[in-house]
Scaffold this active site. Structure first.
Site, PDB file in Angstrom:
ATOM      1  N   SER A 112       5.844 -12.599  -4.557  1.00 50.62           N
ATOM      2  CA  SER A 112       5.037 -11.422  -4.893  1.00 50.62           C
ATOM      3  C   SER A 112       3.781 -11.831  -5.655  1.00 50.62           C
ATOM      4  O   SER A 112       2.983 -10.975  -6.029  1.00 50.62           O
ATOM      5  CB  SER A 112       5.852 -10.421  -5.719  1.00 50.62           C
ATOM      6  OG  SER A 112       6.378 -11.039  -6.878  1.00 50.62           O
ATOM      7  N   ASN A 157      14.180  -8.319 -14.817  1.00 49.93           N
ATOM      8  CA  ASN A 157      14.340  -6.897 -14.490  1.00 49.93           C
ATOM      9  C   ASN A 157      13.752  -5.984 -15.569  1.00 49.93           C
ATOM     10  O   ASN A 157      13.073  -5.009 -15.254  1.00 49.93           O
ATOM     11  CB  ASN A 157      15.821  -6.558 -14.280  1.00 49.93           C
ATOM     12  CG  ASN A 157      16.408  -7.316 -13.103  1.00 49.93           C
ATOM     13  OD1 ASN A 157      15.672  -7.997 -12.381  1.00 49.93           O
ATOM     14  ND2 ASN A 157      17.720  -7.226 -12.903  1.00 49.93           N
ATOM     15  N   THR A 198     -11.942  33.340   3.223  1.00 52.07           N
ATOM     16  CA  THR A 198     -10.528  33.179   3.535  1.00 52.07           C
ATOM     17  C   THR A 198     -10.513  32.923   5.039  1.00 52.07           C
ATOM     18  O   THR A 198     -11.372  33.432   5.765  1.00 52.07           O
ATOM     19  CB  THR A 198      -9.699  34.448   3.223  1.00 52.07           C
ATOM     20  OG1 THR A 198     -10.175  35.515   4.053  1.00 52.07           O
ATOM     21  CG2 THR A 198      -9.812  34.884   1.770  1.00 52.07           C
ATOM     22  N   HIS A 199      -9.599  32.096   5.493  1.00 50.55           N
ATOM     23  CA  HIS A 199      -9.537  31.710   6.914  1.00 50.55           C
ATOM     24  C   HIS A 199     -10.857  31.085   7.398  1.00 50.55           C
ATOM     25  O   HIS A 199     -11.156  31.135   8.591  1.00 50.55           O
ATOM     26  CB  HIS A 199      -9.206  32.904   7.820  1.00 50.55           C
ATOM     27  CG  HIS A 199      -8.095  33.759   7.329  1.00 50.55           C
ATOM     28  ND1 HIS A 199      -6.783  33.564   7.699  1.00 50.55           N
ATOM     29  CD2 HIS A 199      -8.088  34.804   6.457  1.00 50.55           C
ATOM     30  CE1 HIS A 199      -6.016  34.462   7.100  1.00 50.55           C
ATOM     31  NE2 HIS A 199      -6.785  35.215   6.334  1.00 50.55           N
ATOM     32  N   SER A 209     -27.464   6.617  10.570  1.00 54.60           N
ATOM     33  CA  SER A 209     -26.838   6.129  11.787  1.00 54.60           C
ATOM     34  C   SER A 209     -27.686   4.999  12.353  1.00 54.60           C
ATOM     35  O   SER A 209     -28.917   5.018  12.227  1.00 54.60           O
ATOM     36  CB  SER A 209     -26.738   7.277  12.795  1.00 54.60           C
ATOM     37  OG  SER A 209     -26.771   6.775  14.118  1.00 54.60           O
ATOM     38  N   LYS A 254     -29.904  11.277  11.399  1.00 55.31           N
ATOM     39  CA  LYS A 254     -28.618  11.514  10.742  1.00 55.31           C
ATOM     40  C   LYS A 254     -28.599  11.207   9.257  1.00 55.31           C
ATOM     41  O   LYS A 254     -29.220  10.257   8.798  1.00 55.31           O
ATOM     42  CB  LYS A 254     -27.550  10.647  11.415  1.00 55.31           C
ATOM     43  CG  LYS A 254     -27.274  11.057  12.847  1.00 55.31           C
ATOM     44  CD  LYS A 254     -26.297  12.192  12.928  1.00 55.31           C
ATOM     45  CE  LYS A 254     -24.893  11.607  12.902  1.00 55.31           C
ATOM     46  NZ  LYS A 254     -23.915  12.681  12.900  1.00 55.31           N
ATOM     47  N   ASN A 313     -25.263  11.142   6.965  1.00 53.05           N
ATOM     48  CA  ASN A 313     -23.821  11.391   6.994  1.00 53.05           C
ATOM     49  C   ASN A 313     -23.202  11.412   5.597  1.00 53.05           C
ATOM     50  O   ASN A 313     -23.509  10.556   4.770  1.00 53.05           O
ATOM     51  CB  ASN A 313     -23.137  10.321   7.842  1.00 53.05           C
ATOM     52  CG  ASN A 313     -23.590  10.368   9.293  1.00 53.05           C
ATOM     53  OD1 ASN A 313     -23.882  11.454   9.812  1.00 53.05           O
ATOM     54  ND2 ASN A 313     -23.685   9.220   9.926  1.00 53.05           N
ATOM     55  N   GLU A 356     -16.378  11.875   3.083  1.00 49.74           N
ATOM     56  CA  GLU A 356     -15.407  11.555   4.142  1.00 49.74           C
ATOM     57  C   GLU A 356     -14.438  10.472   3.701  1.00 49.74           C
ATOM     58  O   GLU A 356     -13.238  10.516   4.006  1.00 49.74           O
ATOM     59  CB  GLU A 356     -16.148  11.089   5.398  1.00 49.74           C
ATOM     60  CG  GLU A 356     -16.951  12.189   6.065  1.00 49.74           C
ATOM     61  CD  GLU A 356     -17.774  11.634   7.220  1.00 49.74           C
ATOM     62  OE1 GLU A 356     -17.440  11.932   8.370  1.00 49.74           O
ATOM     63  OE2 GLU A 356     -18.736  10.883   6.962  1.00 49.74           O
ATOM     64  N   TYR A 374      18.850  -2.647 -10.606  1.00 50.87           N
ATOM     65  CA  TYR A 374      17.695  -3.294  -9.987  1.00 50.87           C
ATOM     66  C   TYR A 374      18.046  -3.757  -8.568  1.00 50.87           C
ATOM     67  O   TYR A 374      19.144  -4.257  -8.311  1.00 50.87           O
ATOM     68  CB  TYR A 374      17.231  -4.510 -10.818  1.00 50.87           C
ATOM     69  CG  TYR A 374      16.077  -5.239 -10.146  1.00 50.87           C
ATOM     70  CD1 TYR A 374      14.762  -4.814 -10.311  1.00 50.87           C
ATOM     71  CD2 TYR A 374      16.310  -6.310  -9.278  1.00 50.87           C
ATOM     72  CE1 TYR A 374      13.711  -5.440  -9.653  1.00 50.87           C
ATOM     73  CE2 TYR A 374      15.263  -6.941  -8.622  1.00 50.87           C
ATOM     74  CZ  TYR A 374      13.965  -6.503  -8.810  1.00 50.87           C
ATOM     75  OH  TYR A 374      12.932  -7.105  -8.157  1.00 50.87           O
ATOM     76  N   GLN A 407      10.407  -4.747  -5.692  1.00 56.60           N
ATOM     77  CA  GLN A 407       9.212  -5.599  -5.716  1.00 56.60           C
ATOM     78  C   GLN A 407       8.094  -4.990  -4.871  1.00 56.60           C
ATOM     79  O   GLN A 407       6.914  -5.179  -5.148  1.00 56.60           O
ATOM     80  CB  GLN A 407       9.583  -6.986  -5.179  1.00 56.60           C
ATOM     81  CG  GLN A 407       8.458  -7.979  -5.190  1.00 56.60           C
ATOM     82  CD  GLN A 407       8.972  -9.405  -5.073  1.00 56.60           C
ATOM     83  OE1 GLN A 407       9.631  -9.910  -5.976  1.00 56.60           O
ATOM     84  NE2 GLN A 407       8.715 -10.052  -3.961  1.00 56.60           N
ATOM     85  N   LYS A 414       4.771  -2.524  -5.946  1.00 61.55           N
ATOM     86  CA  LYS A 414       3.481  -2.861  -6.545  1.00 61.55           C
ATOM     87  C   LYS A 414       2.249  -2.666  -5.660  1.00 61.55           C
ATOM     88  O   LYS A 414       1.262  -2.078  -6.125  1.00 61.55           O
ATOM     89  CB  LYS A 414       3.540  -4.250  -7.168  1.00 61.55           C
ATOM     90  CG  LYS A 414       4.077  -4.121  -8.589  1.00 61.55           C
ATOM     91  CD  LYS A 414       4.814  -5.252  -9.175  1.00 61.55           C
ATOM     92  CE  LYS A 414       6.078  -5.722  -8.612  1.00 61.55           C
ATOM     93  NZ  LYS A 414       7.243  -4.841  -8.797  1.00 61.55           N
TER      94      LYS A 414
HETATM   95  N1  ARG Z   1       9.080  -9.956  -8.764  1.00 57.67           N
HETATM   96  C1  ARG Z   1      10.175  -9.119  -9.105  1.00 57.67           C
HETATM   97  C2  ARG Z   1       9.786  -7.639  -8.876  1.00 57.67           C
HETATM   98  O1  ARG Z   1       8.645  -7.364  -8.791  1.00 57.67           O
HETATM   99  C3  ARG Z   1      10.536  -9.315 -10.531  1.00 57.67           C
HETATM  100  C4  ARG Z   1      11.953  -8.983 -10.817  1.00 57.67           C
HETATM  101  C5  ARG Z   1      12.846  -9.960 -10.130  1.00 57.67           C
HETATM  102  N2  ARG Z   1      14.208  -9.757 -10.449  1.00 57.67           N
HETATM  103  C6  ARG Z   1      15.176 -10.306  -9.757  1.00 57.67           C
HETATM  104  N3  ARG Z   1      16.387 -10.055 -10.092  1.00 57.67           N
HETATM  105  N4  ARG Z   1      14.963 -11.097  -8.725  1.00 57.67           N
HETATM  106  O2  ARG Z   1      10.622  -6.777  -8.784  1.00 57.67           O
END
Ligand code: ARG
Length: 473
Positions: free
Chosen positions: A26, A113, A158-159, A280, A286, A288, A293, A320, A325, A328
């Site tokens: 990650s 964790n 409205t509409h 454009s 144009k 835009n 958008e 967990y 992971q 993110k």
């Molecule tokens: N990179 C992991 C995550 O984002 C960190 C936690 C990892 N924990 C584990 N038990 N492998 O979730």
């Protein structure tokens, strides 16, 4: 070759496969959390010293080491490798390289964790400190534009069919209140994320007398999580953050959609500043509305990320799971899209100009005061509303046939429908301005109610500001 770099490698006979490393890494995205990870680790080290696990020399070495890693990362000198999986292991490995054995003690009384859960909470808090003032700026620009457009009469829909005249300020303030609620949602998000998780360990707590009160203070957090399992297993703070972002993006998308329509040749109600539009490559005429958008487009990404996140967690057992992971990339993407969109919208609001000619022409062509005329027949001519509705309906139909509006239709046609329509009160009954000012209820579009609403909106901004100052230190 990989086996010996793994910080958890002790029990394994075989090294990790190339696939396992590629799917498991990650670092390619969670390096975004380096600052929060280092801050959390420094607080953790200080706490370890407090409870006698580190001596002061070790703690100092860890702190200095972590600070120089931060500098390495910020200057682009930090090397990442997927065998080290994530940001936590990268930093810990580099720390031990830099300071030796003391680095190996940092992970005492901690699991990745609780560490990742803490890092993400800190990330959300940090970004809310950037986002919330920006959202307040947007509220300010809507309010300012509203103040300068109280005297512009504008078609309410409205509409997407012309309904009734409103003041342009009323339209802008409608969005003011929507975004004001979004700020409140984000403040609530702040409260939900503002929690100390460290000390929860892998999921059941830790075998050391971790001083959680100290950690909470050290990291400037609001409270301590009540349950170690809940602390590492839930992602409610991310849900709340992305839901608040989604609602805000839905509001942004709607106003952008209107800016797109209203700036078209057909409507021509507003002019967007050149600097926020593009041309454009083939059609020289144009202009835009790209920013609008793109914000409308970004709202789709944010909503998608909300669904991804909820679905990601939905089927996972306590506590967990590695699935987490994957939370993110959506989280980071939402932050980026939301920040850009708020900024773009604010600039559009500040730069837009109303074009009164086409606005007024629509109000007339759209028979915007037909309801007012019917109400006048009720109030002044004692007609039952249904009858009044019928008369005005016929008049509108007559106008359409003749290519006229309520203002230009001739007396003969009016007389055919009803003698009341020739009355001298007629013109004042269909006046656009009178129509708006008759909506004299709290929250209505009458001029005095606009002034009232602007005062209320200013107060709401002040309240939010006060609220922000209390935790945005
Ligand atoms: N990179 C992991 C995550 O984002 C960190 C936690 C990892 N924990 C584990 N038990 N492998 O979730």
């Amino acid at each position: 070759m990989s086996k010996n770099v793994k910080l958890w490698g002790g029990r394994f006979q075989e090294s990790q496969s190339d696939l396992m490393e590629r799917i498991g890494e990650s670092i390619s995205f969670d390096k975004e959390l380096y600052e929060q990870d280092i801050r959390g680790s420094i607080a953790h080290a200080k706490m370890l010293q407090r409870i006698g696990i580190l001596n002061s020399k070790e703690c100092k070495a860890i702190e200095t080491g972590l600070q120089s890693i931060k500098k390495e990362i910020e200057s682009g000198q930090f090397e990442t490798r997927i065998e080290l999986e994530d940001i936590h292991m990268h930093i810990e490995t580099r720390l031990t390289q830099l300071i030796g054995d003391a680095g190996k003690k940092l992970h005492t009384a901690r699991s990745r964790n609780d560490q990742i859960s803490q890092d993400v909470r800190l990330y959300i808090l940090d970004h809310l400190k950037i986002l919330l003032p920006l959202m307040l700026d947007l509220l300010h620009s809507l309010l300012k534009k509203a103040e300068s457009s109280v005297n512009i009469l504008f078609p309410g829909y409205t509409h997407l069919q012309v309904a009734q005249p409103i003041r342009a300020s009323h339209y802008l303030l409608a969005y003011f209140w929507a975004f004001q609620r979004d700020v409140e949602n984000m403040i609530r998000t702040y409260e939900i994320a503002n929690v100390l998780v460290l000390g929860s360990g892998a999921m059941s707590g830790v075998n050391y007398p971790t001083d959680r009160e100290f950690l909470k203070k050290e990291l400037g957090l609001g409270k301590i999580s009540e349950n170690s399992m809940d602390a590492v297993a839930q992602r409610d703070h991310i849900f709340q953050y992305i839901f608040s972002a989604s609602q805000c993006m839905v509001h942004a998308s709607r106003i952008c959609e209107e800016f797109i329509i209203y700036s078209s040749t057909e409507f021509s109600y507003i002019r967007l500043p050149d600097r926020l539009t593009s041309g454009s490559s083939i059609m020289p005429q144009k202009k835009n509305p790209d920013v609008a958008e793109l914000i409308r487009g970004k709202s789709a990404m944010v909503i998608g990320d909300l669904v991804s996140l909820l679905t990601l967690v939905k089927g996972t057992p306590m506590t967990y799971n590695r699935d987490f992971q994957e939370d993110k990339p959506p989280l980071f993407r939402v932050t980026k899209n939301l920040l850009l969109s708020i900024e773009g919208l604010k600039e559009m609001v500040e730069g837009l100009e109303f074009r009164s000619e086409s606005i007024e022409s629509t109000l007339r062509r759209g028979f915007a005061t037909a309801t007012d005329l019917a109400d006048w027949l009720v109030n002044e001519k004692n007609l039952p509303f249904r009858e009044a509705h019928e008369i005005v309906g016929s008049l509108v139909s007559e106008c359409e046939k003749a290519g006229k509006d309520l203002f230009t239709i001739d007396d003969e046609s009016k007389a055919k429908i009803s003698p009341h329509l020739l009355d001298e009160g007629y013109l004042s009954a269909i006046s656009l301005e009178n129509s708006a000012d008759k909506k004299n209820v709290p929250g209505g579009t009458a001029k005095n109610r606009q002034m009232e609403q602007i005062r209320d909106a200013k107060k709401a901004v002040k309240d939010l500001q006060k609220n922000l100052q209390s935790f945005l230190k």
